[in-house]
Design a protein around this motif. Structure first.
Motif, PDB file in Angstrom:
ATOM      1  N   CYS A 217       0.838  -1.198   0.000  1.00  0.00           N
ATOM      2  CA  CYS A 217       0.000   0.000   0.000  1.00  0.00           C
ATOM      3  C   CYS A 217       0.872   1.246   0.000  1.00  0.00           C
ATOM      4  O   CYS A 217       2.070   1.192   0.273  1.00  0.00           O
ATOM      5  CB  CYS A 217      -0.917   0.023   1.231  1.00  0.00           C
ATOM      6  N   THR A 218       0.244   2.378  -0.263  1.00  0.00           N
ATOM      7  CA  THR A 218       0.909   3.668  -0.171  1.00  0.00           C
ATOM      8  C   THR A 218       0.428   4.382   1.084  1.00  0.00           C
ATOM      9  O   THR A 218      -0.773   4.387   1.377  1.00  0.00           O
ATOM     10  CB  THR A 218       0.596   4.534  -1.403  1.00  0.00           C
ATOM     11  N   CYS A 219       1.340   4.964   1.843  1.00  0.00           N
ATOM     12  CA  CYS A 219       0.981   5.696   3.054  1.00  0.00           C
ATOM     13  C   CYS A 219       0.506   7.098   2.680  1.00  0.00           C
ATOM     14  O   CYS A 219       1.236   7.869   2.062  1.00  0.00           O
ATOM     15  CB  CYS A 219       2.183   5.778   3.992  1.00  0.00           C
ATOM     16  N   HIS A 220      -0.733   7.426   3.065  1.00  0.00           N
ATOM     17  CA  HIS A 220      -1.292   8.746   2.772  1.00  0.00           C
ATOM     18  C   HIS A 220      -2.082   9.222   3.994  1.00  0.00           C
ATOM     19  O   HIS A 220      -3.071   8.611   4.382  1.00  0.00           O
ATOM     20  CB  HIS A 220      -2.202   8.689   1.550  1.00  0.00           C
ATOM     21  N   ASN A 221      -1.620  10.309   4.607  1.00  0.00           N
ATOM     22  CA  ASN A 221      -2.269  10.873   5.799  1.00  0.00           C
ATOM     23  C   ASN A 221      -2.450   9.835   6.900  1.00  0.00           C
ATOM     24  O   ASN A 221      -3.485   9.782   7.565  1.00  0.00           O
ATOM     25  CB  ASN A 221      -3.626  11.491   5.436  1.00  0.00           C
ATOM     26  N   GLY A 222      -1.434   9.001   7.083  1.00  0.00           N
ATOM     27  CA  GLY A 222      -1.487   8.008   8.139  1.00  0.00           C
ATOM     28  C   GLY A 222      -2.359   6.808   7.829  1.00  0.00           C
ATOM     29  O   GLY A 222      -2.616   5.988   8.704  1.00  0.00           O
ATOM     30  N   GLU A 223      -2.823   6.685   6.597  1.00  0.00           N
ATOM     31  CA  GLU A 223      -3.684   5.573   6.208  1.00  0.00           C
ATOM     32  C   GLU A 223      -3.065   4.829   5.027  1.00  0.00           C
ATOM     33  O   GLU A 223      -2.444   5.440   4.156  1.00  0.00           O
ATOM     34  CB  GLU A 223      -5.065   6.089   5.782  1.00  0.00           C
ATOM     35  N   PRO A 224      -3.242   3.487   4.974  1.00  0.00           N
ATOM     36  CA  PRO A 224      -2.812   2.744   3.784  1.00  0.00           C
ATOM     37  C   PRO A 224      -3.833   2.905   2.665  1.00  0.00           C
ATOM     38  O   PRO A 224      -5.024   2.680   2.865  1.00  0.00           O
ATOM     39  CB  PRO A 224      -2.735   1.293   4.276  1.00  0.00           C
ATOM     40  N   GLU A 225      -3.386   3.328   1.493  1.00  0.00           N
ATOM     41  CA  GLU A 225      -4.277   3.513   0.357  1.00  0.00           C
ATOM     42  C   GLU A 225      -3.670   2.880  -0.883  1.00  0.00           C
ATOM     43  O   GLU A 225      -2.497   2.546  -0.920  1.00  0.00           O
ATOM     44  CB  GLU A 225      -4.543   5.008   0.114  1.00  0.00           C
ATOM     45  N   MET A 226      -4.516   2.710  -1.914  1.00  0.00           N
ATOM     46  CA  MET A 226      -4.096   2.146  -3.207  1.00  0.00           C
ATOM     47  C   MET A 226      -3.337   0.833  -3.005  1.00  0.00           C
ATOM     48  O   MET A 226      -2.215   0.661  -3.450  1.00  0.00           O
ATOM     49  CB  MET A 226      -3.236   3.151  -3.990  1.00  0.00           C
ATOM     50  N   CYS A 227      -3.973  -0.099  -2.291  1.00  0.00           N
ATOM     51  CA  CYS A 227      -3.311  -1.360  -1.954  1.00  0.00           C
ATOM     52  C   CYS A 227      -3.399  -2.353  -3.106  1.00  0.00           C
ATOM     53  O   CYS A 227      -4.419  -2.456  -3.784  1.00  0.00           O
ATOM     54  CB  CYS A 227      -3.952  -1.971  -0.711  1.00  0.00           C
ATOM     55  N   VAL A 228      -2.331  -3.075  -3.313  1.00  0.00           N
ATOM     56  CA  VAL A 228      -2.260  -4.122  -4.329  1.00  0.00           C
ATOM     57  C   VAL A 228      -1.846  -5.408  -3.636  1.00  0.00           C
ATOM     58  O   VAL A 228      -0.946  -5.406  -2.786  1.00  0.00           O
ATOM     59  CB  VAL A 228      -1.235  -3.759  -5.429  1.00  0.00           C
TER      60      VAL A 228
END
Length: 256
Positions: A217-228
């Motif tokens: 995932c990509t870290c964005h604002n303390g959240e995992p996003e765009m997970c593969v």
């Protein structure tokens, strides 16, 4: 419809033949609950992490300790946030507290004395440039270690050990000599924490804490996003095996 923990699944196809599915990991939506490093408590309402330190430091040293972990001494934006803090069981040792049933720690406020004539008069201020939404405590109880030369006292929040008192939100505010040693409460923004409990910087790829070591995932604002998710083939020549909980596509063969 769920992740398999065994080496394969069986389905009955047409004509009664058995169909084997060799995919080990199945990509599916995941709710990530770990947004703070180990030892920190997460509060969704402010997207923040909190930790009590038992070092027994004076106020100024406590400020620096919080800054070293990308945080600050805690201030509060709403009564619900304060109630969350009071309700926590912080797993504290008693050596740094005056009484076993009461616990005090430095927080991010200072009491500025404006008049010493008949009684101490003054007002609370936030001890650093924080959010304008921070609320200020009510009139304090003055500590016993006060000096006549001090015009600034520092805030200690007192909570109680007993669960019934904690969950009723009972607490007190003290204005104490800033050079007294005390435990203290740090607050920092929630962050991305990877599967090995490392803190991840904004914008970096990582595998979140959870049950799937094959997510990236990509870290964005303390959240995992765009997970593969990566899908793993079963290990060749092995009927029974165990997946490594922290390494993607790594297996231990359990065959005799």
């Amino acid at each position: 419809h769920g992740k398999e923990n065994v080496d394969s699944r069986h389905n009955r196809g047409r004509g009664g033949e058995t169909t084997r599915f060799h995919t080990v990991n199945v990509a599916q939506p995941v709710r990530f609950s770990r947004k703070c490093p180990t030892g920190w408590h997460h509060y969704e309402g402010t997207a923040s992490c909190y930790r009590v330190y038992l070092n027994g430091e004076n106020y100024w040293d406590a400020v620096q300790t919080c800054q070293r972990v990308n945080g600050s001494l805690a201030t509060f934006t709403a009564d619900q946030e304060l109630r969350f803090i009071l309700a926590q069981e912080w797993d504290l040792e008693e050596k740094t507290f005056v009484r076993k049933d009461q616990r005090r720690f430095w927080v991010g406020y200072q009491y500025v004395i404006t008049n010493r004539n008949h009684s101490l008069e003054g007002h609370w201020e936030v001890a650093y440039k924080g959010s304008s939404e921070v609320f200020l405590p009510p009139d304090p109880i003055f500590g016993t270690a006060m000096s006549e030369n001090e015009n600034v006292l520092c805030a200690q929040l007192q909570c109680f050990h007993f669960p019934t008192l904690r969950h009723h939100g009972l607490h007190s505010w003290y204005a104490e000599n800033c050079y007294e040693k005390s435990s203290f409460l740090c607050k920092r923004s929630q962050t991305c924490v990877d599967i090995k409990d490392n803190i991840v910087d904004e914008g970096y790829y990582f595998t979140p804490k959870g049950d799937d070591p094959c997510l990236s995932c990509t870290c964005h604002n303390g959240e995992p996003e765009m997970c593969v998710a990566a899908l793993c083939e079963r290990p060749q020549g092995c009927q029974q095996y165990r997946k490594d909980p922290k390494e993607c596509c790594k297996f231990t063969c359990l065959d005799p």
